[in-house]
Design a protein around this motif. Structure first.
Motif, PDB file in Angstrom:
ATOM      1  N   ASP A  92       1.045  -1.296   0.140  1.00 55.75           N
ATOM      2  CA  ASP A  92       0.089  -0.027   0.036  1.00 55.75           C
ATOM      3  C   ASP A  92       0.846   1.172  -0.110  1.00 55.75           C
ATOM      4  OD1 ASP A  92      -1.751   2.051   0.411  1.00 55.75           O
ATOM      5  OD2 ASP A  92      -2.603   1.060   2.371  1.00 55.75           O
ATOM      6  N   TRP A  93       1.380   1.797  -1.150  1.00 51.15           N
ATOM      7  CA  TRP A  93       2.187   2.931  -1.300  1.00 51.15           C
ATOM      8  C   TRP A  93       1.527   4.143  -0.771  1.00 51.15           C
ATOM      9  CZ3 TRP A  93       6.688   4.823  -0.771  1.00 51.15           C
ATOM     10  CH2 TRP A  93       6.956   5.934  -1.523  1.00 51.15           C
ATOM     11  N   ALA A  94       0.332   4.468  -1.197  1.00 54.91           N
ATOM     12  CA  ALA A  94      -0.402   5.600  -0.617  1.00 54.91           C
ATOM     13  C   ALA A  94      -0.233   5.759   0.621  1.00 54.91           C
ATOM     14  CB  ALA A  94      -1.799   5.488  -1.221  1.00 54.91           C
ATOM     15  N   THR A  95      -0.345   4.696   1.637  1.00 53.59           N
ATOM     16  CA  THR A  95      -0.261   4.889   3.098  1.00 53.59           C
ATOM     17  C   THR A  95       1.050   5.037   3.422  1.00 53.59           C
ATOM     18  OG1 THR A  95      -2.307   3.556   3.486  1.00 53.59           O
ATOM     19  CG2 THR A  95      -0.813   3.706   5.264  1.00 53.59           C
ATOM     20  N   VAL A  96       2.160   4.331   3.003  1.00 56.95           N
ATOM     21  CA  VAL A  96       3.693   4.199   3.290  1.00 56.95           C
ATOM     22  C   VAL A  96       3.900   5.731   2.997  1.00 56.95           C
ATOM     23  CG1 VAL A  96       5.775   3.562   2.593  1.00 56.95           C
ATOM     24  CG2 VAL A  96       4.180   1.834   3.036  1.00 56.95           C
ATOM     25  N   ARG A  97       3.598   6.306   1.859  1.00 53.81           N
ATOM     26  CA  ARG A  97       4.123   7.616   1.360  1.00 53.81           C
ATOM     27  C   ARG A  97       3.357   8.604   2.383  1.00 53.81           C
ATOM     28  NH1 ARG A  97       2.526   9.239  -4.514  1.00 53.81           N
ATOM     29  NH2 ARG A  97       0.644   8.809  -3.630  1.00 53.81           N
ATOM     30  N   ALA A  98       2.179   8.420   2.764  1.00 55.73           N
ATOM     31  CA  ALA A  98       1.699   9.461   3.844  1.00 55.73           C
ATOM     32  C   ALA A  98       2.216   9.338   5.171  1.00 55.73           C
ATOM     33  CB  ALA A  98      -0.004   8.904   3.782  1.00 55.73           C
ATOM     34  N   VAL A  99       2.576   8.358   5.580  1.00 60.49           N
ATOM     35  CA  VAL A  99       3.212   7.978   6.902  1.00 60.49           C
ATOM     36  C   VAL A  99       4.568   8.553   6.812  1.00 60.49           C
ATOM     37  CG1 VAL A  99       4.137   6.543   8.543  1.00 60.49           C
ATOM     38  CG2 VAL A  99       2.152   6.094   7.529  1.00 60.49           C
ATOM     39  N   LEU A 100       5.374   8.244   5.740  1.00 62.48           N
ATOM     40  CA  LEU A 100       6.591   8.982   5.608  1.00 62.48           C
ATOM     41  C   LEU A 100       6.685  10.602   5.426  1.00 62.48           C
ATOM     42  CD1 LEU A 100       8.327   6.332   3.514  1.00 62.48           C
ATOM     43  CD2 LEU A 100       8.677   6.557   6.070  1.00 62.48           C
ATOM     44  N   GLU A 101       6.071  10.987   4.650  1.00 62.77           N
ATOM     45  CA  GLU A 101       5.577  12.522   4.293  1.00 62.77           C
ATOM     46  C   GLU A 101       5.153  13.086   5.629  1.00 62.77           C
ATOM     47  OE1 GLU A 101       3.412  12.898   0.788  1.00 62.77           O
ATOM     48  OE2 GLU A 101       5.029  12.694  -0.407  1.00 62.77           O
ATOM     49  N   ALA A 102       4.571  12.484   6.436  1.00 64.14           N
ATOM     50  CA  ALA A 102       4.349  13.297   7.832  1.00 64.14           C
ATOM     51  C   ALA A 102       5.253  13.446   8.822  1.00 64.14           C
ATOM     52  CB  ALA A 102       2.908  12.414   8.175  1.00 64.14           C
ATOM     53  N   ARG A 103       6.295  12.546   8.477  1.00 65.31           N
ATOM     54  CA  ARG A 103       7.342  12.539   9.620  1.00 65.31           C
ATOM     55  C   ARG A 103       8.412  13.336   8.851  1.00 65.31           C
ATOM     56  NH1 ARG A 103       8.425   9.166  13.572  1.00 65.31           N
ATOM     57  NH2 ARG A 103       6.122   9.500  13.714  1.00 65.31           N
ATOM     58  N   PRO A 104       8.778  14.736   9.190  1.00 63.66           N
ATOM     59  CA  PRO A 104       9.857  15.184   8.393  1.00 63.66           C
ATOM     60  C   PRO A 104      11.083  14.739   8.835  1.00 63.66           C
ATOM     61  CG  PRO A 104       8.898  16.656  10.252  1.00 63.66           C
ATOM     62  CD  PRO A 104       8.140  15.489  10.196  1.00 63.66           C
ATOM     63  N   GLU A 105      12.308  14.979   7.954  1.00 58.94           N
ATOM     64  CA  GLU A 105      13.514  14.574   8.239  1.00 58.94           C
ATOM     65  C   GLU A 105      14.084  15.068   9.477  1.00 58.94           C
ATOM     66  OE1 GLU A 105      16.024  12.478   6.697  1.00 58.94           O
ATOM     67  OE2 GLU A 105      14.581  11.776   5.285  1.00 58.94           O
ATOM     68  N   SER A 106      13.716  16.223   9.947  1.00 62.37           N
ATOM     69  CA  SER A 106      14.149  17.054  10.878  1.00 62.37           C
ATOM     70  C   SER A 106      13.864  16.128  12.233  1.00 62.37           C
ATOM     71  CB  SER A 106      13.592  18.506  11.009  1.00 62.37           C
ATOM     72  OG  SER A 106      12.282  18.730  11.106  1.00 62.37           O
ATOM     73  N   GLU A 107      12.712  15.505  12.266  1.00 63.10           N
ATOM     74  CA  GLU A 107      12.147  14.782  13.304  1.00 63.10           C
ATOM     75  C   GLU A 107      12.524  13.251  13.251  1.00 63.10           C
ATOM     76  OE1 GLU A 107       7.967  15.261  14.036  1.00 63.10           O
ATOM     77  OE2 GLU A 107       8.100  17.321  13.736  1.00 63.10           O
ATOM     78  N   ASP A 108      13.520  12.886  12.460  1.00 67.58           N
ATOM     79  CA  ASP A 108      14.245  11.406  12.209  1.00 67.58           C
ATOM     80  C   ASP A 108      13.095  10.347  11.915  1.00 67.58           C
ATOM     81  OD1 ASP A 108      15.743   9.330  12.271  1.00 67.58           O
ATOM     82  OD2 ASP A 108      16.015   9.360  14.103  1.00 67.58           O
ATOM     83  N   ARG A 109      13.018  10.201  10.536  1.00 66.42           N
ATOM     84  CA  ARG A 109      12.075   8.992  10.108  1.00 66.42           C
ATOM     85  C   ARG A 109      13.004   7.808   9.831  1.00 66.42           C
ATOM     86  NH1 ARG A 109       9.717  11.950   4.702  1.00 66.42           N
ATOM     87  NH2 ARG A 109      11.694  12.423   3.445  1.00 66.42           N
ATOM     88  N   THR A 110      14.120   7.526  10.265  1.00 64.90           N
ATOM     89  CA  THR A 110      14.931   6.536   9.988  1.00 64.90           C
ATOM     90  C   THR A 110      14.197   5.284  10.549  1.00 64.90           C
ATOM     91  OG1 THR A 110      16.389   6.920  11.746  1.00 64.90           O
ATOM     92  CG2 THR A 110      17.044   7.440   9.607  1.00 64.90           C
ATOM     93  N   GLU A 111      13.628   5.291  11.668  1.00 63.47           N
ATOM     94  CA  GLU A 111      12.944   4.216  12.175  1.00 63.47           C
ATOM     95  C   GLU A 111      11.705   3.544  11.352  1.00 63.47           C
ATOM     96  OE1 GLU A 111      11.331   2.413  16.370  1.00 63.47           O
ATOM     97  OE2 GLU A 111      11.155   4.391  16.149  1.00 63.47           O
ATOM     98  N   LEU A 112      11.184   4.792  10.771  1.00 70.51           N
ATOM     99  CA  LEU A 112       9.877   4.186   9.878  1.00 70.51           C
ATOM    100  C   LEU A 112      10.371   3.762   8.618  1.00 70.51           C
ATOM    101  CD1 LEU A 112       7.630   7.593  10.503  1.00 70.51           C
ATOM    102  CD2 LEU A 112       7.317   5.434  11.152  1.00 70.51           C
ATOM    103  N   LEU A 113      11.421   4.183   8.280  1.00 71.20           N
ATOM    104  CA  LEU A 113      12.167   3.803   6.946  1.00 71.20           C
ATOM    105  C   LEU A 113      12.609   2.344   7.187  1.00 71.20           C
ATOM    106  CD1 LEU A 113      14.026   6.966   5.755  1.00 71.20           C
ATOM    107  CD2 LEU A 113      12.265   5.591   4.375  1.00 71.20           C
ATOM    108  N   SER A 114      13.235   2.129   8.191  1.00 71.52           N
ATOM    109  CA  SER A 114      13.668   0.478   8.697  1.00 71.52           C
ATOM    110  C   SER A 114      12.590  -0.592   8.824  1.00 71.52           C
ATOM    111  CB  SER A 114      14.397   0.649   9.816  1.00 71.52           C
ATOM    112  OG  SER A 114      15.406   1.279   9.869  1.00 71.52           O
ATOM    113  N   ALA A 115      11.474   0.184   9.331  1.00 76.98           N
ATOM    114  CA  ALA A 115      10.093  -0.676   9.563  1.00 76.98           C
ATOM    115  C   ALA A 115       9.691  -0.944   7.646  1.00 76.98           C
ATOM    116  CB  ALA A 115       8.839  -0.159   9.911  1.00 76.98           C
ATOM    117  N   VAL A 116       9.956  -0.248   6.870  1.00 80.99           N
ATOM    118  CA  VAL A 116       9.424  -0.436   5.557  1.00 80.99           C
ATOM    119  C   VAL A 116      10.497  -1.514   4.806  1.00 80.99           C
ATOM    120  CG1 VAL A 116       8.988   0.392   3.256  1.00 80.99           C
ATOM    121  CG2 VAL A 116       8.161   1.605   5.335  1.00 80.99           C
TER     122      VAL A 116
END
Length: 304
Positions: free
Chosen positions: A21-45
């Motif tokens: 479900d790319w639409a949801t993956v994209r929405a979750v990742l885009e809602a977390r800016p790089e300044s707030e560290d989204r590496t954990e979300l990226l690791s989950a994917v």
């Protein structure tokens, strides 16, 4: 008891990745800016099997988008390590290493492209730290990649953890270099950051490197316990500590380190704080098939 990172979006993005479900993956990742560290979300994917198949379709459908390139790069890192496995190098076949290196080189291509498109993003440089270790780029190049990451986020826990691994004895560094880096990073940061975990990881790494008997002798030295206590005081016991980001993993790491060191009081304090929320790291070092079982055993020994 639950395996819990503390971030509810991790489970959401993992389930979306499993469902392609790319639409949801994209929405979750885009809602977390790089300044707030989204590496954990990226690791989950990236740790989700099958992402390498459907992300190719996304790349074809969105040729100008940067985020799918980031996801593809991060997935190729995890996919590479799946091929290599966690076995010692002498037990990994030449064919496995060939697949491992091919996938890492593909990851590097994607990540460098992302870094060029988005110069302020932290995630691609964090990924390049991991690929660099696998491709054995050498300590000088590895250090430059680490510095590129922390220029964008000075107290990025993942970046520091990757560099700690880089200077470990098993990756061409030494115990002395590892401990020095851990302490300099932890105590060079303001009180209350997550970086105190590095000191605990370093002691666990040295404990892991030793045979049965000498390992317990090492981790129970008074100076090791003192070092752990100082790091705890500067980190999760500091009044400025905020329970955010990877704080649950940090407390799990200290819980394991204090347990191994025989400090039941400090271990119990950690177990009380995390209240049954166990993370895979670092407990899989004690029980790779059931980290939660290792957690429960040591929690019980601490009187919780």
């Amino acid at each position: 008891m639950q395996q819990d990172s503390g971030d509810p979006e991790v489970q959401r993005v993992r389930k979306a990745a499993e469902a392609a479900d790319w639409a949801t993956v994209r929405a979750v990742l885009e809602a977390r800016p790089e300044s707030e560290d989204r590496t954990e979300l990226l690791s989950a994917v990236s740790d989700t099997a099958g992402v390498e198949r459907w992300i190719t379709e996304v790349l074809e459908a969105e040729p100008d988008a940067t985020l799918p390139r980031l996801v593809a790069g991060m997935r190729h890192i995890s996919w590479a390590w799946e091929a290599r496995t966690g076995a010692r190098a002498k037990h990994v076949s030449r064919e496995q290493f060939e697949v491992f290196h091919t996938r890492l080189r593909t990851a590097e291509q994607w990540l460098y492209e992302v870094a060029e498109r988005e110069p302020g993003w932290v995630s691609p440089w964090y990924g390049l730290q991991t690929t660099g270790r696998g491709l054995q780029v050498g300590q000088a190049v590895a250090r430059r990649r680490f510095e590129a990451t922390v220029r964008r986020d000075p107290y990025h826990l993942g970046a520091h953890t990757q560099q700690l691994q880089q200077v470990c004895d098993k990756w061409g560094g030494s115990h002395e270099e590892m401990h020095a880096f851990a302490r300099e990073s932890a105590f060079g940061a303001p009180g209350g950051t997550l970086l105190g975990q590095l000191v605990a990881i370093a002691h666990i790494e040295q404990w892991l490197s030793l045979d049965a008997g000498p390992d317990t002798e090492y981790i129970r030295r008074p100076e090791v316990t003192l070092s752990l206590r100082e790091a705890a005081d500067h980190s999760f016991r500091h009044p400025d500590f905020v329970r955010g980001g990877a704080w649950i993993q940090v407390l799990n790491t200290f819980a394991m380190a204090f347990s191994l060191a025989g400090n039941r009081h400090m271990a119990r304090e950690c177990f009380e704080a995390i209240d049954g929320r166990v993370t895979e790291f670092p407990w899989y070092y004690l029980n790779g098939s059931d980290p939660a079982a290792a957690y429960r055993r040591h929690r019980s020994a601490a009187g919780r």
